[in-house]
Design an enzyme around this catalytic site. Structure first.
Site, short mmCIF file in Angstrom:
data_model
loop_
_atom_site.label_atom_id
_atom_site.label_comp_id
_atom_site.label_asym_id
_atom_site.label_seq_id
_atom_site.Cartn_x
_atom_site.Cartn_y
_atom_site.Cartn_z
N ASP A 8 0.86 -1.18 0.00
CA ASP A 8 0.00 0.00 0.00
C ASP A 8 0.91 1.24 0.00
OD1 ASP A 8 -2.28 1.71 0.52
OD2 ASP A 8 -1.57 1.82 2.60
N ASP A 10 -0.28 5.20 0.76
CA ASP A 10 -0.57 6.24 1.75
C ASP A 10 -0.70 5.65 3.15
OD1 ASP A 10 -0.84 8.63 0.03
OD2 ASP A 10 -2.42 7.43 -0.89
N GLU A 17 -0.90 11.37 4.52
CA GLU A 17 -2.25 11.95 4.60
C GLU A 17 -2.31 13.27 5.36
OE1 GLU A 17 -4.57 11.03 2.78
OE2 GLU A 17 -4.49 8.89 2.42
N GLY A 52 -9.53 10.47 -3.45
CA GLY A 52 -9.64 11.89 -3.16
C GLY A 52 -10.87 12.54 -3.78
N HIS A 81 -9.82 18.04 -7.33
CA HIS A 81 -8.94 16.88 -7.15
C HIS A 81 -7.66 17.01 -7.98
CE1 HIS A 81 -7.98 12.43 -7.51
NE2 HIS A 81 -7.78 12.74 -6.26
N SER A 124 -4.00 8.19 -6.76
CA SER A 124 -3.82 8.47 -8.19
C SER A 124 -2.38 8.15 -8.61
CB SER A 124 -4.06 9.95 -8.48
OG SER A 124 -5.27 10.37 -7.92
N ASN A 127 0.28 10.71 -7.99
CA ASN A 127 0.80 10.83 -6.62
C ASN A 127 1.89 9.80 -6.35
OD1 ASN A 127 -1.04 12.86 -6.18
ND2 ASN A 127 -2.59 11.49 -5.36
C1 XBP Z 1 -5.34 6.20 0.25
C2 XBP Z 1 -6.46 6.95 -0.32
C3 XBP Z 1 -6.24 8.06 -1.28
C4 XBP Z 1 -5.51 9.27 -0.72
C5 XBP Z 1 -5.58 10.43 -1.67
O1 XBP Z 1 -4.95 5.20 -0.64
O2 XBP Z 1 -7.60 6.67 -0.01
O3 XBP Z 1 -7.49 8.48 -1.71
O4 XBP Z 1 -6.11 9.71 0.48
O5 XBP Z 1 -5.17 10.10 -2.95
P1 XBP Z 1 -3.86 4.02 -0.25
P2 XBP Z 1 -6.07 10.47 -4.23
O6 XBP Z 1 -3.69 3.96 1.25
O7 XBP Z 1 -4.46 2.78 -0.86
O8 XBP Z 1 -2.57 4.41 -0.94
O9 XBP Z 1 -6.53 11.87 -4.05
O10 XBP Z 1 -5.13 10.32 -5.39
O11 XBP Z 1 -7.21 9.51 -4.28
MG MG Z 2 -2.99 3.26 3.29
#
Ligand code: XBP
Ligand code: MG
Length: 250
Positions: A8, A10, A17, A52, A81, A124, A127
């Protein structure tokens, strides 16, 4: 036998975050003349909507000053976004987001040991492309056999689609891989795809927030995090689940 690590992004690779995405959302809101500041505390609730754009749309439901029509709501969410992701990339480039302890060493150790690795995220692609070079250098992509992002699936975590897709791409059965996650939606997605899972709590998903019943090894944020430890955890799950002798594809 452990053959692959599915990462994963984030909250797992880095605490993106609170100081990254949240700040970038707020910059995009302010730039658009919207008084929609997301506090650190409120963002913890908002994070239960993954994606997002989807998060902005869910928030609009609570805002009387959001556009009235669905069409205008979606158009504004898309625009915000896009800008959010640009602000996020700029924050990352400023060096505001650091890797979580042990992560970079573990990715390098796993690569050196010949393990297959993949990025399996709902964020995304832009990112991922902004963050990974700052963590692993310009040749970061060489560490990963697949990079699956929010754009690659119909449904985001907690749906298992992105994990199922990753296993298909890698040609692996679930028990041959290990998902590394920090969040409840991420853990649910990996669990629903049948994957053994290591859950490393993050700022927004502390250990006590994890629902019971997920086939996870729960470690602490401070736990020693190396390949020997992951093999041990994977072996423990294999033993508990009776995977010994399970053949691929059966
Ligand atoms: C985490 C998410 C993402 C991020 C924001 O994804 O839910 O939506 O908060 O990114 P993960 P975006 O933990 O699976 O990496 O704005 O690009 O969606
Ligand atoms: Mg995560």
């Amino acid at each position: 036998m452990l053959k692959a690590l599915l990462w994963d992004v984030d909250g797992t690779l880095a605490e993106t975050e609170r100081d990254g995405h949240r700040v970038a959302f707020n910059l995009a809101f302010a730039e658009a003349g919207l008084n929609w500041g997301w506090t650190e505390q409120h963002y913890a609730e908002l994070l239960h909507v993954t994606g997002g754009r989807e998060r902005i749309l869910a928030y609009m439901v609570t805002r009387p000053d959001a556009p009235a029509s669905q069409q205008h709501k979606h158009a504004l969410a898309r625009q915000l976004h896009l800008r959010k992701n640009q602000h996020y990339a700029a924050l990352v480039a400023e060096g505001r987001i650091l890797a979580r302890p042990g992560v970079v060493a573990l990715i390098r150790e796993a690569a050196a040991a010949g393990l297959v690795q993949a990025i399996v995220t709902t964020t995304s692609r832009s990112n991922v492309q902004a963050l990974l070079p700052t963590l692993l250098g310009p040749h970061w992509a060489a560490c990963f056999s697949a990079v699956l992002c929010g754009e690659d699936t119909e449904r985001k975590k907690p749906d298992p689609e992105v994990y199922t897709l990753a296993l298909q791409r890698l040609g692996l059965a679930p028990h041959e891989a290990l998902a590394i996650e920090d969040s409840t939606p991420g853990a649910k997605a990996a669990h629903a795809a049948g994957l053994p899972l290591v859950l490393r709590p993050s700022v927004y998903f502390p250990a006590q927030a994890v629902p019971a019943g997920l086939a996870a090894v729960l470690c602490t944020a401070e736990d020693h995090f190396d390949l020997a430890q992951l093999r041990e955890w994977h072996g423990r799950r294999a033993h508990a689940a009776g995977w010994a002798g399970v053949q691929r594809g059966v």
